[in-house]
Design a protein around this motif. Structure first.
Motif, PDB file in Angstrom:
ATOM      1  N   SER A   1       0.809  -1.216   0.000  1.00  0.00           N
ATOM      2  CA  SER A   1       0.000   0.000   0.000  1.00  0.00           C
ATOM      3  C   SER A   1       0.839   1.260   0.000  1.00  0.00           C
ATOM      4  CB  SER A   1      -0.920   0.019   1.231  1.00  0.00           C
ATOM      5  OG  SER A   1      -0.152   0.093   2.426  1.00  0.00           O
ATOM      6  N   LYS A   2       2.150   1.138   0.222  1.00  0.00           N
ATOM      7  CA  LYS A   2       3.028   2.299   0.261  1.00  0.00           C
ATOM      8  C   LYS A   2       3.101   2.921  -1.133  1.00  0.00           C
ATOM      9  CE  LYS A   2       7.518   3.800   1.989  1.00  0.00           C
ATOM     10  NZ  LYS A   2       8.801   3.369   2.575  1.00  0.00           N
ATOM     11  N   ALA A   3       2.902   4.257  -1.188  1.00  0.00           N
ATOM     12  CA  ALA A   3       2.828   4.945  -2.473  1.00  0.00           C
ATOM     13  C   ALA A   3       4.138   4.825  -3.231  1.00  0.00           C
ATOM     14  CB  ALA A   3       2.483   6.412  -2.248  1.00  0.00           C
ATOM     15  N   GLN A   4       4.051   4.505  -4.504  1.00  0.00           N
ATOM     16  CA  GLN A   4       5.213   4.452  -5.376  1.00  0.00           C
ATOM     17  C   GLN A   4       4.852   5.043  -6.725  1.00  0.00           C
ATOM     18  OE1 GLN A   4       7.069   0.653  -5.780  1.00  0.00           O
ATOM     19  NE2 GLN A   4       8.086   0.794  -3.788  1.00  0.00           N
ATOM     20  N   TYR A   5       5.839   5.696  -7.336  1.00  0.00           N
ATOM     21  CA  TYR A   5       5.611   6.242  -8.669  1.00  0.00           C
ATOM     22  C   TYR A   5       6.212   5.297  -9.700  1.00  0.00           C
ATOM     23  CZ  TYR A   5      10.525   7.657  -8.851  1.00  0.00           C
ATOM     24  OH  TYR A   5      11.896   7.662  -8.863  1.00  0.00           O
ATOM     25  N   SER A   6       5.697   5.421 -10.924  1.00  0.00           N
ATOM     26  CA  SER A   6       6.239   4.641 -12.038  1.00  0.00           C
ATOM     27  C   SER A   6       6.100   5.475 -13.306  1.00  0.00           C
ATOM     28  CB  SER A   6       5.489   3.315 -12.195  1.00  0.00           C
ATOM     29  OG  SER A   6       5.928   2.626 -13.368  1.00  0.00           O
ATOM     30  N   PHE A   7       7.235   5.907 -13.865  1.00  0.00           N
ATOM     31  CA  PHE A   7       7.261   6.658 -15.111  1.00  0.00           C
ATOM     32  C   PHE A   7       8.016   5.815 -16.141  1.00  0.00           C
ATOM     33  CE2 PHE A   7       7.888  10.560 -12.151  1.00  0.00           C
ATOM     34  CZ  PHE A   7       6.565  10.473 -11.732  1.00  0.00           C
ATOM     35  N   SER A   8       7.320   5.368 -17.173  1.00  0.00           N
ATOM     36  CA  SER A   8       7.958   4.476 -18.148  1.00  0.00           C
ATOM     37  C   SER A   8       7.574   4.875 -19.565  1.00  0.00           C
ATOM     38  CB  SER A   8       7.546   3.021 -17.887  1.00  0.00           C
ATOM     39  OG  SER A   8       6.139   2.867 -18.012  1.00  0.00           O
ATOM     40  N   GLY A   9       8.352   4.396 -20.522  1.00  0.00           N
ATOM     41  CA  GLY A   9       8.055   4.701 -21.917  1.00  0.00           C
ATOM     42  C   GLY A   9       9.110   4.138 -22.842  1.00  0.00           C
ATOM     43  N   HIS A  10       9.084   4.589 -24.057  1.00  0.00           N
ATOM     44  CA  HIS A  10      10.036   4.139 -25.071  1.00  0.00           C
ATOM     45  C   HIS A  10      10.683   5.339 -25.751  1.00  0.00           C
ATOM     46  CE1 HIS A  10       7.858   0.321 -24.671  1.00  0.00           C
ATOM     47  NE2 HIS A  10       8.934  -0.254 -25.211  1.00  0.00           N
ATOM     48  N   ILE A  11      11.929   5.177 -26.109  1.00  0.00           N
ATOM     49  CA  ILE A  11      12.594   6.149 -26.962  1.00  0.00           C
ATOM     50  C   ILE A  11      13.120   5.433 -28.196  1.00  0.00           C
ATOM     51  CG2 ILE A  11      13.306   7.503 -24.932  1.00  0.00           C
ATOM     52  CD1 ILE A  11      16.202   6.551 -25.549  1.00  0.00           C
ATOM     53  N   ASP A  12      13.359   6.186 -29.211  1.00  0.00           N
ATOM     54  CA  ASP A  12      13.926   5.621 -30.439  1.00  0.00           C
ATOM     55  C   ASP A  12      15.433   5.495 -30.238  1.00  0.00           C
ATOM     56  OD1 ASP A  12      14.732   4.879 -32.925  1.00  0.00           O
ATOM     57  OD2 ASP A  12      13.694   6.498 -34.003  1.00  0.00           O
ATOM     58  N   ASN A  13      15.886   4.294 -29.860  1.00  0.00           N
ATOM     59  CA  ASN A  13      17.313   4.137 -29.539  1.00  0.00           C
ATOM     60  C   ASN A  13      18.210   4.122 -30.772  1.00  0.00           C
ATOM     61  OD1 ASN A  13      16.499   1.684 -30.466  1.00  0.00           O
ATOM     62  ND2 ASN A  13      17.039   0.523 -28.625  1.00  0.00           N
ATOM     63  N   LYS A  14      17.611   4.240 -31.955  1.00  0.00           N
ATOM     64  CA  LYS A  14      18.427   4.418 -33.157  1.00  0.00           C
ATOM     65  C   LYS A  14      18.808   5.894 -33.348  1.00  0.00           C
ATOM     66  CE  LYS A  14      16.421   0.495 -35.657  1.00  0.00           C
ATOM     67  NZ  LYS A  14      15.660   0.080 -36.867  1.00  0.00           N
ATOM     68  N   GLU A  15      18.023   6.774 -32.727  1.00  0.00           N
ATOM     69  CA  GLU A  15      18.258   8.214 -32.857  1.00  0.00           C
ATOM     70  C   GLU A  15      18.925   8.822 -31.624  1.00  0.00           C
ATOM     71  OE1 GLU A  15      17.698  10.123 -35.469  1.00  0.00           O
ATOM     72  OE2 GLU A  15      16.883   8.488 -36.693  1.00  0.00           O
TER      73      GLU A  15
END
Length: 351
Positions: free
Chosen positions: A17-31
């Motif tokens: 129940s302890k609050a946690q954040y999660s920021f995720s995504g994708h980048i173009d690793n060729k650029e």
């Protein structure tokens, strides 16, 4: 056994129940390089850019360009965050992060708190940081504001005349202000405020004029103090607003007709001198009355004759007393009136 299981279940439930954040995504690793940076922005004048003092975490992407920031160390109320990537090489990356500029970088600005889950997926044709999906509805407000600013840039670029610029300044200034207010998020309004009040753009002059009569700015301060009373944004905005209001008021004072002030000072000075002279005369008369009250009846008679410029012999003949008696009375009068000659007596009573 049951007690131990219950205790274990409670501990697991508490941990989950302890609050946690999660920021995720994708980048173009060729650029882009595989380093992704997370920054917290406490100075709304430094929202866009690369600043080493703001960076709080760095992760590397996997082979598919996926990245994720998670933990529980963020603030429990909304703050401004930035995720960025850049193509600075290792030998000049520190310098780029230090001076707040990197020619080849990509960023996304968003609002979040410690319990938020945010995803930054690819949009059309692998465009990154163009879309935000979050359980916090305020996360995407900066994207909306930037979209409106792009419309403004197009409107300004269509006609470049001075008349068009002035009309667009007035129109878009109000449009951006109202848009920010309707977002119901004071932090987002600061993003707009920092743009409208920026001394480097054409809207700054209009901002100073607007500040003279528009209650919006103090209303915004009220909303910040109510929603975020202890945040650095509120303190910074209050200090800037106080400074700009002083500048505006000082400019108003510089347009004041100083001739009116000069005339007023002269009239007040004249009235003051007359009042001072009358009061001095009144005080002097009062002092003389008190001084004469110290004299005996015979000394007062001699004083009157002195003021008529009678000699000691003439005074003695008038009052039928001896010359030595007159001299004794005159000396007593000098002492009581604190004078040393007949001229001083005449000066004292004739002034």
């Amino acid at each position: 056994m049951r007690i131990k299981l219950s205790l274990l279940f409670f501990l697991l439930a508490f941990a989950s129940s302890k609050a946690q954040y999660s920021f995720s995504g994708h980048i173009d690793n060729k650029e882009w390089h595989d380093n992704v940076y997370l920054s917290i922005i406490e100075d709304y004048r430094k929202i866009s850019g690369v600043y080493s003092e703001q960076i709080i975490a760095r992760v590397k992407t996997d082979s598919l360009g996926f990245f994720k920031f998670s933990g529980d160390q963020l603030e429990n109320e909304n703050r401004i965050y930035r995720i960025h990537v850049d193509n600075c090489f290792d030998d000049d990356q520190n310098q780029s992060h230090f001076n707040g500029h990197c020619d080849d970088s990509k960023e996304v600005i968003f609002i979040a708190k410690n319990s938020d889950t945010i995803v930054f997926p690819f949009s059309f044709d692998k465009q990154m940081f163009c879309d935000i999906k979050s359980n916090n509805e305020k996360a995407i407000v900066f994207v909306k504001i930037d979209s409106l600013r792009e419309e403004m840039k197009f409107a300004f670029g269509e006609y470049r005349s001075e008349a068009s610029r002035k009309l667009n300044n007035k129109k878009w200034f109000k449009t951006l202000q109202d848009f920010g207010h309707n977002l119901n998020e004071p932090i987002a309004e600061l993003y707009i405020y920092s743009f409208l009040s920026d001394r480097r753009n054409d809207l700054h002059e209009h901002y100073l004029e607007d500040l003279k009569t528009n209650t919006y700015y103090n209303d915004l301060l009220g909303r910040l103090e109510k929603r975020y009373p202890n945040s650095p944004y509120t303190k910074q905005y209050k200090a800037e607003l106080t400074s700009d209001e002083f500048i505006v008021n000082d400019k108003n004072d510089s347009n004041f007709n100083w001739n009116y002030l000069l005339y007023t000072v002269l009239v007040l000075s004249l009235i003051g001198n007359i009042w001072f002279w009358l009061n001095r005369k009144k005080l002097q008369n009062q002092t003389l009355i008190e001084a004469k009250d110290q004299l005996t009846k015979q000394e007062q008679n001699i004083l009157s004759l002195l003021l008529e410029e009678k000699s000691n012999k003439e005074i003695a003949d008038t009052l039928f007393v001896s010359l030595s008696t007159v001299k004794t009375h005159v000396n007593n009068i000098y002492k009581k009136l604190n004078v040393s000659s007949r001229d001083e007596i005449k000066s004292l009573f004739n002034s």
